[in-house]
Design a protein around this motif. Structure first.
Motif, PDB file in Angstrom:
ATOM      1  N   LYS A 183      34.321  48.178  39.971  1.00  0.00           N
ATOM      2  CA  LYS A 183      34.942  46.924  39.453  1.00  0.00           C
ATOM      3  C   LYS A 183      33.820  45.778  39.322  1.00  0.00           C
ATOM      4  N   LEU A 184      34.003  45.204  37.995  1.00  0.00           N
ATOM      5  CA  LEU A 184      33.004  44.324  37.943  1.00  0.00           C
ATOM      6  C   LEU A 184      33.276  43.092  38.729  1.00  0.00           C
ATOM      7  N   ARG A 185      32.379  42.477  39.449  1.00  0.00           N
ATOM      8  CA  ARG A 185      32.708  41.321  40.050  1.00  0.00           C
ATOM      9  C   ARG A 185      32.046  39.978  39.643  1.00  0.00           C
ATOM     10  N   LEU A 186      30.903  40.292  38.864  1.00  0.00           N
ATOM     11  CA  LEU A 186      30.219  38.890  38.502  1.00  0.00           C
ATOM     12  C   LEU A 186      29.304  39.418  37.198  1.00  0.00           C
ATOM     13  N   GLN A 187      29.260  38.586  36.347  1.00  0.00           N
ATOM     14  CA  GLN A 187      28.270  39.161  35.017  1.00  0.00           C
ATOM     15  C   GLN A 187      27.541  37.811  34.779  1.00  0.00           C
ATOM     16  N   LEU A 246      30.307  31.959  29.728  1.00  0.00           N
ATOM     17  CA  LEU A 246      31.071  33.279  29.891  1.00  0.00           C
ATOM     18  C   LEU A 246      31.736  33.572  28.499  1.00  0.00           C
ATOM     19  N   TYR A 278      38.773  34.878  35.362  1.00  0.00           N
ATOM     20  CA  TYR A 278      38.878  35.906  36.147  1.00  0.00           C
ATOM     21  C   TYR A 278      39.426  37.088  35.537  1.00  0.00           C
ATOM     22  N   ILE A 305      35.145  37.914  45.410  1.00  0.00           N
ATOM     23  CA  ILE A 305      36.445  38.000  44.440  1.00  0.00           C
ATOM     24  C   ILE A 305      37.058  36.683  44.373  1.00  0.00           C
ATOM     25  N   ILE A 353      44.702  35.463  41.874  1.00  0.00           N
ATOM     26  CA  ILE A 353      43.921  36.739  42.038  1.00  0.00           C
ATOM     27  C   ILE A 353      44.601  37.668  43.164  1.00  0.00           C
ATOM     28  N   MET A 372      36.806  38.816  33.232  1.00  0.00           N
ATOM     29  CA  MET A 372      35.920  39.396  34.132  1.00  0.00           C
ATOM     30  C   MET A 372      36.460  40.975  34.415  1.00  0.00           C
ATOM     31  N   LYS A 410      30.585  44.916  27.086  1.00  0.00           N
ATOM     32  CA  LYS A 410      31.429  45.654  27.768  1.00  0.00           C
ATOM     33  C   LYS A 410      30.759  47.417  27.721  1.00  0.00           C
ATOM     34  N   PHE A 415      34.822  33.596  42.975  1.00  0.00           N
ATOM     35  CA  PHE A 415      33.762  34.044  41.908  1.00  0.00           C
ATOM     36  C   PHE A 415      33.160  32.768  41.358  1.00  0.00           C
TER      37      PHE A 415
END
Lengths: 191, 877
Positions: A47-51, B109, B73, A138, B29, B76, A63, A141
């Motif tokens: 699971k992606l948490r930060l990009q 983003l 969120y 999470i 979340i 993401m 993606k 973020f």
């Protein structure tokens, strides 16, 4: 004889190289001497948490890259080295508890210092959250992004002192809170 | 405060009457994380998205940042969030810091460079760069430095430059990196930042110092002028570096006992660029590099990171030889390190230096070879590449043993590269032919299926040229494929060899090894089972069938059996196989007298160069596919699909002939007039009647072949050529560049007939790659009158949209009813092995060597004319 350059003069390897180059141009329109192309944080479950992307790419490309990279990195065994050649980039990754920190750098870059950059970021998170865990990242973020943006800018380290980064974040947080009060006190957390 | 709060409460109640306050980010979340299935999660997100959308529609300013944060969120998690793009801009324009923080984060983003909203953003960023709060300015700088497009950079460069000169180090460091981004996007803005760089290195703050070094590096890398300008900074950089190493412990920048490794690495990198190709600068930094190399603590990763950077710098500048040895020894030490990362880095850098310091690297050979056994693929790959780089005449036997062992045990992903590497190294350094062939055989049997296709013709050429090894080779190959046809390249090489040297196999002449007893029938059995086996690829079957055919002249008592096999495959569903079989069958029936000559053994082929043209030679006698595979594109600029187009084109099945419009029948006299008209034209051109031998063609091809090299003359276009002149039929080609459109080439064809009979039903066809457009105008006639009493002219227009392209054109002329007695309606090409030119062929048949393959073409011409630029034409008959 040199005038005659028959079409079979160019070896198959050239063709391959050309394709590779085209592929690269497709994915990375900005071919520069850039320290870091992107940074991804993802969990052991993928699971992606930060990009954070320092090269302009479309959402679709992002993606695709993320998916491929997460798979490749997760498939590696824990005893393997932290570097990975992937497409035309070097991937430097390190696992901290349940989280993978993964950076893409260029061929000329120093992999070992990139590991230090990752480590520094983890230290910053740790200091800020107080023994950080995946859940902190999470649920907060946006804070993780703020810290990263105080540490790196455009893929380069902007501040080599831990103290200065944390100080900047704390003061910005303070500014945020004080303004919230000024604007009618929607308590401490508007978010 | 009291009354204010009341108002606030009132406002909130007013809001909640229209719409309840949206749920908090953390709440969302938490909720999403409770979802048990993907579908459940999607449903929650959809519901929330709907709420967020309607809130956006309401222009709700209070909760906009909360909504955007939630959107981020979801983004993401992989859900679409583009509808929040404009909201981000609204947040950025807001006065509240929270709004700005979230807005800029969202912009980084959700927006990418190509978005139109960027224009709107430029203004906001401009305002914020001049804001009174440094954190707001910082946000703007960060966003610009992360995702600023080139237009944005142009508009805002001035602001950045101003901030680069402030005394505020928080802004200065950000501005420096922003400048780096601006320069990357718009290099011509570089000079704007030059004045501001003057005092950058005097700064005490490490953040500013670090970012300044990055900025200087960027400028030096981009412009030679800047590089020359900044060379004077070397002493200053050396001083900074020295202070870093010598200064005592400073808690602020210390990492495991090393003072600011980030800055050290950056300075070392800048020194590398400044010292490259410059003796004075290199001289000035020798001492400090030696100091860093010896004084750096190596128990931790940080220290090694600095050492690694130092080594790279030493290897790149004009450093003293002692220093270079020191650097290689550091890498040697790295190789023995327990940390895999360090070992990997060592292999990578040794690979970079192996060209310049071959002997120094050679000393670490055994350690490097040991790395082949590493469990980590990254390390393995590096070790493999480095091992190949280290192979030389002295160690080739030992190294190959290791590499063959590696080939056997490594992961499939390495096999193709490893096999190619072994082939190359064996070709370069083989101590003996026997060893060479043995090595190749080992590769084929251990990793046969992974061998790249181009290896097959190369191997066949090698085998052909080792005359004394033929018997041995064919025997080894025969044994290798007994009962195992799964490895296609192996089977292909083996089939070819058995076809070529079957007689040696059966007669048991092998001197190198115990000869085996094989009968002709056994050999045919194995080839037939290759034909039948469903593991065999179509190409492999082609090899096998040709081999069987060739054996018909090498074996004595099995010719009838061969005839039978050949005729059976005449009805194969595989078109390629069927065509071969039909042609071979015709060879048995109609041209049996020519068969021995056609199927003669291949001569030794001279290799002209290691790379290009030799490949033509090698592919002689190969199946079409192998020809196609070894035929690379005309230039590195050509996209692959065009290559395929031509490949398609050359494959008979895919030729898309343009059917010419019905020829207008004209009286012969008209043709004569035309000839008169064109006669001058022809003279003014440069027709060459006796074609000169083609270069880079093996001698045996030359005997009956005419070839016509034409040289570069872009301005004058392509000179005209006599494409064909034999048996009384003469065809000239004249090329002209169209006046109106330079990418159109006009080819005029003139055919004349000097025999005493008219040639009838003359049809000319042409085919071009799909990217071209072809227009065939009607020919002046379909009958070429005898005694040169008239000519047929036909105009072909070819539009080549890519001007620089050098693609070939295939032209095909056929005369179903020629005076030569050949009366087949079908155009058919035939590929045969080798040297047999037209000796023994009936008149009207020629052999055309096209891309190294010999085609027997009954009155079909193949002319390869690159249409643009390169300007050479090969016509081979």
């Amino acid at each position: 004889m040199s005038v005659l350059l028959p079409i079979w003069f160019f070896s198959e390897r050239d063709l391959f190289e050309t394709q590779r180059l085209r592929l690269m141009l497709f994915f990375f329109p900005l071919l520069s001497i850039q320290q870091m192309q992107f940074m991804l944080l993802f969990s052991r479950q993928g699971k992606l948490r930060l990009q954070k992307w320092y090269v302009p790419l479309s959402d679709k490309e992002k993606k695709k890259i993320t998916r491929e990279l997460v798979q490749t990195v997760l498939a590696r065994k824990p005893k393997m080295c932290s570097f990975l050649e992937w497409r035309d980039l070097k991937i430097v990754y390190k696992r901290y508890a349940s989280l993978y920190f993964c950076c893409a750098i260029e061929d000329q870059d120093n992999e070992l210092i990139t590991l230090e950059i990752i480590h520094r970021y983890v230290e910053l998170l740790d200091k800020y959250f107080g023994s950080v865990c995946e859940l902190d990242i999470i649920f907060n973020f946006e804070k993780a992004y703020f810290i990263l943006d105080e540490f790196l800018l455009g893929g380069e380290v902007q501040e080599t002192s831990k103290k200065n980064v944390l100080k900047a974040i704390e003061q910005a947080d303070l500014l945020q809170e004080s303004q919230n009060e000024d604007w009618g006190g929607l308590s401490e957390d508007i978010l | 405060m009291k009354p204010l709060e009341t108002i606030e409460v009132l406002q909130t109640t007013f809001f909640s009457q229209r719409m309840p306050a949206p749920i908090r980010l953390r709440e969302l979340i938490r909720t999403i994380r409770t979802a048990r299935t993907q579908a459940e999660e999607r449903e929650m997100i959809q519901k929330e998205c709907a709420a967020i959308r309607s809130s956006f529609r309401e222009e709700d300013n209070t909760y906009r940042c909360r909504n955007v944060a939630k959107l981020l969120y979801m983004h993401m998690l992989g859900y679409p969030a583009h509808f929040g793009q404009l909201e981000c801009l609204k947040l950025i324009a807001s006065q509240k810091f929270t709004d700005k923080r979230i807005g800029y984060l969202g912009a980084m983003l959700l927006l990418d460079e190509r978005q139109d909203v960027h224009l709107l953003m430029t203004n906001c960023i401009k305002n914020d760069l001049n804001h009174s709060t440094q954190y707001v300015q910082g946000l703007a700088l960060c966003t610009l430095g992360c995702m600023g497009s080139s237009e944005m950079c142009r508009d805002l460069a001035g602001e950045v430059e101003k901030l680069l000169k402030t005394s505020n180090s928080y802004l200065r460091k950000k501005a420096a990196l922003c400048a780096v981004h601006v320069i990357r996007k718009v290099p011509e803005l570089m000079e704007m930042f030059l004045p501001a760089t003057k005092n950058l290195l005097n700064e005490k703050n490490h953040g500013v110092l670090h970012t300044s070094v990055v900025l200087l590096t960027e400028m030096c890398e981009r412009s030679p002028d800047m590089l020359a300008h900044f060379r004077k900074l070397v002493p200053q950089l050396v001083r900074i570096l020295k202070n870093l190493i010598m200064s005592g412990y400073s808690p602020e920048h210390d990492v495991s006992g090393i003072s600011d490794p980030f800055l050290q690495v950056r300075i070392l990198r800048l020194l590398r660029i400044l010292g490259r190709n410059d003796d004075d600068s290199s001289e000035a930094m020798n001492d400090i590099l030696a100091q860093v190399a010896t004084n750096t603590e190596t128990s931790k990763n940080v220290g090694n990171a600095i050492l690694y950077e130092t080594v790279l710098t030493i290897m790149d500048i004009k450093s003293e030889s002692g220093l270079r040895v020191l650097a290689i020894n550091i890498l040697g030490r790295f190789l023995l390190n327990n940390d895999k990362n360090i070992r990997y880095v060592a292999l990578t850098s040794l690979l970079k230096t192996v060209q310049t310091d071959h002997n120094a690297v050679q000393r670490h050979r055994s350690t490097i070879v040991d790395c082949l056994k590493d469990l980590d693929v990254s390390i393995k790959r590096r070790a493999m590449e480095l091992s190949f780089a280290l192979v030389n005449g002295n160690n080739v036997r030992g190294m190959m043993k290791e590499l063959l062992y590696f080939l056997d045990s490594c992961e499939p992903e390495f096999k193709a590269d490893c096999a190619s590497g072994i082939f190359l190294a064996a070709e370069k350094y083989a101590p003996s032919k026997r060893w060479h062939i043995d090595t190749i055989m080992r590769v084929l049997t251990t990793a046969g299926s992974y061998v790249r296709d181009d290896a097959v013709p190369n191997l066949i050429q090698l085998i052909t040229n080792s005359v004394e090894m033929h018997a041995y080779t064919v025997q080894r190959l025969y044994k290798a494929i007994l009962g195992d046809y799964s490895q296609q390249p192996l089977v292909q090489v083996a089939s070819w060899c058995i076809g070529e040297y079957g007689d040696l196999l059966v007669s048991g002449q092998c001197e190198e090894e115990e000869p085996i007893q094989v009968t002709e029938d056994e050999v045919l059995d194995i080839l037939e089972s290759i034909l039948i086996s469903n593991m065999s690829a179509s190409v492999t079957r082609g090899y096998a069938l040709t081999a069987i055919m060739k054996l018909s002249t090498r074996f004595t008592c099995t010719v009838n059996r061969i005839k039978k096999v050949v005729s059976i495959y005449g009805s194969s569903i595989d078109v390629e196989l069927q065509q071969r079989a039909v042609e071979y069958n015709a060879l048995f029936k109609k041209y049996d007298h020519m068969r021995p000559a056609l199927l003669e053994r291949m001569p030794v082929m001279e290799k002209v160069t290691t790379n290009g043209p030799a490949e033509i030679v090698q592919t002689n006698g190969e199946t079409e596919t192998s020809v196609l595979e070894t035929k690379p594109p005309p230039s590195g600029l050509q996209p692959a699909n065009q290559a395929n187009d031509l490949l398609d084109l050359l494959g008979e099945s895919d030729i898309t002939p343009v059917i010419p419009t019905a020829p207008t029948i004209k009286p012969a006299s008209a043709g004569g007039e035309l000839l008169d008209l064109l006669g001058d034209l022809n003279l003014t051109g440069s027709p060459v009647s006796a074609p000169a031998p083609q270069i880079a063609q093996p001698p045996f091809l030359l005997d009956g072949l005419t070839s016509q090299p034409l040289f570069n003359d872009i301005a004058a276009g392509i000179p005209s050529i006599t494409a064909y002149n034999k048996n009384g039929l003469k065809i000239d080609f004249t090329f002209e560049r169209s006046n109106t459109n330079p990418s159109v080439t006009v080819i005029t064809i003139q055919a004349s007939n000097s025999t005493e009979l008219d040639m009838t039903d003359f049809v000319f066809q042409a085919a071009v790659p799909k990217t071209f457009q072809l227009q065939l105008l009607s020919p002046s006639s379909s009958v070429i009158p005898a005694f040169n009493s008239g000519t047929i002219t036909q105009v072909i227009k070819v539009l080549n949209p890519q001007k620089s392209c050098t693609w070939s054109l295939v032209l095909k002329a056929s005369m179903p009813r020629s005076p030569f007695g050949f009366a087949g309606k079908e155009h058919w090409y035939r590929k045969l092995d080798g040297k047999e030119e037209e000796n023994g062929l009936s008149p009207g048949q020629f052999v055309a060597a096209v891309m190294g393959t010999v085609y027997v073409v009954p009155l079909v011409m193949l002319v390869f004319c690159p249409l643009e630029q390169l300007g050479f034409v090969v016509c081979l008959w």
